[in-house]
Design an enzyme around this catalytic site. Structure first.
Site: not given
Ligand code: NOJ
Length: 552
Positions: A217, A269
């Site tokens: 993310d 790994e």
């Molecule tokens: C991207 C995620 O897909 C989204 O849903 C989220 O609000 C933001 N990152 C923050 O983590």
């Protein structure tokens, strides 16, 4: 990849390159205990569905303990399961059951920020300024005579300021902390070795439990230039504004790649090596840096999300994506929808220039969605994507042709975009409404209780049980396409073939052709032996807004 390939060690290590990955938004997928929230046992109960659909892997959005300030992307504990969704034992059963069905699993890693309930953030709040506990996050003194102004004017994705002030134990106002998203999502300090070590521990924790891959993310935001004077950040989230030399104070800094090189060493790994895909919202030229073999290996390609419905636009976007992937020896990813955007069937039913945030504020009425166009284009686009070299990320419900629920009542909205932006944008809940499994209201087979977001009555027609076995349904089209793709997909590239302006036609080395008629009129094309078509075809006539696969 055919099912026998899983026995072949070499192919196994490369499985991700051509995989079809199905994104599950766990709280909206299947609820096994009637509390209105999808859960891990619900996912287990639907493994036969996923196997029938013939997906190669699933990606689970966060299922960790969370107060859901941002749909679970505010993580309280990275190495656990939200008790409302199940337990680690349930998780292990789910992995075993997916693997037994030949399906791999990605989990979501959220390294830019934790939740404000994470034990480290609670410890930081309870510790003095300048303490090691505070150094794991980005605490700074405020400006102004009494520190009453935020340290700078950086904006957050979900509201006006990226800074929130703390309150000291004695009730006096304290320091400020940085959060690029909601105030409940404090950003980590990635220059602190504890943070680095803890994420390595998390990657090992899930890898040891059999997880095959990770979706990272906000992969572009971990490292920040916090030196003073602070650099200006006039806008946030507009990639075209970002420099391509690594000089942005918050995003896509060069020292990030070192973090991912150390993660790669961990992935390697394992046998087969664990894989990763970056959510890197950066200019395309920089995306390659996340997709190299010594960093994350693959990066999301979101370019088609904003590509207008035109053959030439799709062709240039696809050609550029293939070149970029080739330059890093990665493979391209393709996607049309995810939990963050208006569902693509709906986007295809609107004029190209529709401003989606404004449209959502009209409850999806202005302009109205052309439902037939939406369905035609969504089916054609899905087949087009599935014929490309590379991996395809599907979002739960797109196989049902599901549309955005644009008229959710504002009292039901959960998205911080709505809650933090003072009602200026409705946010993403309309794409996160639980899946309809059966046509029976009110729970539509998702829950025996009350779904955490209301499910509309028109979901009955889209339910899995309404479509299963129905010739011509979107669910059957996806199943046929995914099964055919298993036999046809290779790692070879494609050759573009020219026809007329509205047509996108390419052939894979093995003679698999995909031809999309983007136009509003049917055309005559030299189709050979037909494999599959997104709309009924007769002879050489390819209907308007349809894709046909054929051999030649
Ligand atoms: C991207 C995620 O897909 C989204 O849903 C989220 O609000 C933001 N990152 C923050 O983590």
């Amino acid at each position: 990849m055919s099912s026998t390939d899983t026995a072949d060690e070499h192919v196994n290590a490369e499985w991700w390159r051509q995989a079809v990955v199905y994104q599950i938004y766990p709280r909206s997928f299947a609820d096994s205990d009637g509390d209105g929230l999808g859960d891990v046992r619900g996912i287990i109960s639907r493994v036969p569905y996923l196997r029938e659909l013939a997906v190669d892997a699933v990606w689970l959005s966060p299922f960790y303990p969370s107060a859901l300030a941002d749909g679970g992307y505010d993580v309280d504990d990275y190495r656990n399961v939200d008790p409302r969704l199940g337990s680690l034992d349930d998780f292990d059963h789910m992995v075993a059951s997916l693997h037994a069905a030949g399906i791999k699993i990605f989990v979501d890693i959220v390294p830019n920020h934790s939740s404000n309930r994470h034990e480290w953030f609670q410890a930081a709040l309870a510790s003095p300024e300048g303490s090691p506990e505070r150094d794991r996050y980005l605490f700074r003194d405020g400006r102004g005579e009494h520190g009453e102004l935020p340290p700078n004017d950086w904006p957050s994705h979900f509201g006006p300021s990226a800074w929130t002030r703390t309150t000291n134990a004695d009730g006096t106002p304290g320091q400020w902390y940085l959060h690029l998203f909601a105030p409940e999502q404090p950003d980590f300090n990635w220059d602190n070795p504890d943070v680095e070590a803890d994420f390595i521990r998390t990657l090992r924790f899930w890898s040891d439990r059999g997880v095959d891959g990770f979706r990272i993310d906000v992969a572009h935001a971990l490292k920040k230039d916090m030196s003073e004077p602070y650099k200006p950040v006039p806008t946030i989230g507009i990639m075209s504004d970002y420099p391509i030399d690594g000089s942005h104070p918050l995003f896509d800094r060069d020292d990030l790649y070192e973090v991912y090189r150390s993660w790669r060493a961990v992935f390697n790994e394992y046998d087969p090596p664990r894989v990763a895909v970056a959510e890197a919202m950066v200019p395309v030229e920089r995306r390659v840096n996340y997709a190299r073999a010594d960093t994350l290996g693959q990066a999301f390609n979101f370019d088609l999300l904003g590509t207008p419905w035109r053959a030439d636009e799709f062709r240039s976007t696809i050609a550029r994506s293939l070149e970029l992937a080739h330059s890093t020896e990665s493979s391209s990813t393709w996607t049309l929808s995810n939990h963050d955007i208006v569902r693509h069937a709906t986007r295809f039913g609107l004029p190209n220039e529709t401003h989606l945030d404004t449209w959502l504020l009209t409850n999806g009425t202005e302009p109205p969605v052309d439902h037939e166009q939406a369905t035609r284009r969504a089916r054609a686009a899905a087949m087009l994507l599935l014929a490309l070299p590379g991996s395809v990320y599907l979002y739960q419900g797109e196989e049902l042709g599901l549309l955005e629920v644009a008229d959710l009542p504002v009292e039901a909205l959960q998205d911080p975009i709505w809650l933090r932006d003072a009602g200026a944008r409705k946010g993403r809940d309309g794409a996160r409404v639980p899946l309809p499994w059966t046509p029976e209201a009110p729970g539509y087979g998702f829950t025996t209780g009350t779904a955490h977001l209301p499910m509309p009555s028109w979901f009955a027609d889209f339910a899995v049980e309404s479509q299963r076995g129905e010739a011509g349904s979107t669910l059957e089209l996806y199943r046929d396409a995914l099964h055919a793709r298993r036999e046809l997909q290779t790692s070879e590239g494609l050759t573009w073939l020219d026809h007329s302006d509205n047509v996108l036609w390419f052939r894979r080395e093995n003679g698999w052709n995909s031809l999309t008629n983007f136009g509003a009129e049917s055309i005559v094309a030299p189709v050979g032996e037909v494999i599959l078509a997104s709309a009924p075809i007769a002879g050489d006539v390819v209907p308007a807004e349809s894709t046909i696969w054929f051999r030649s």
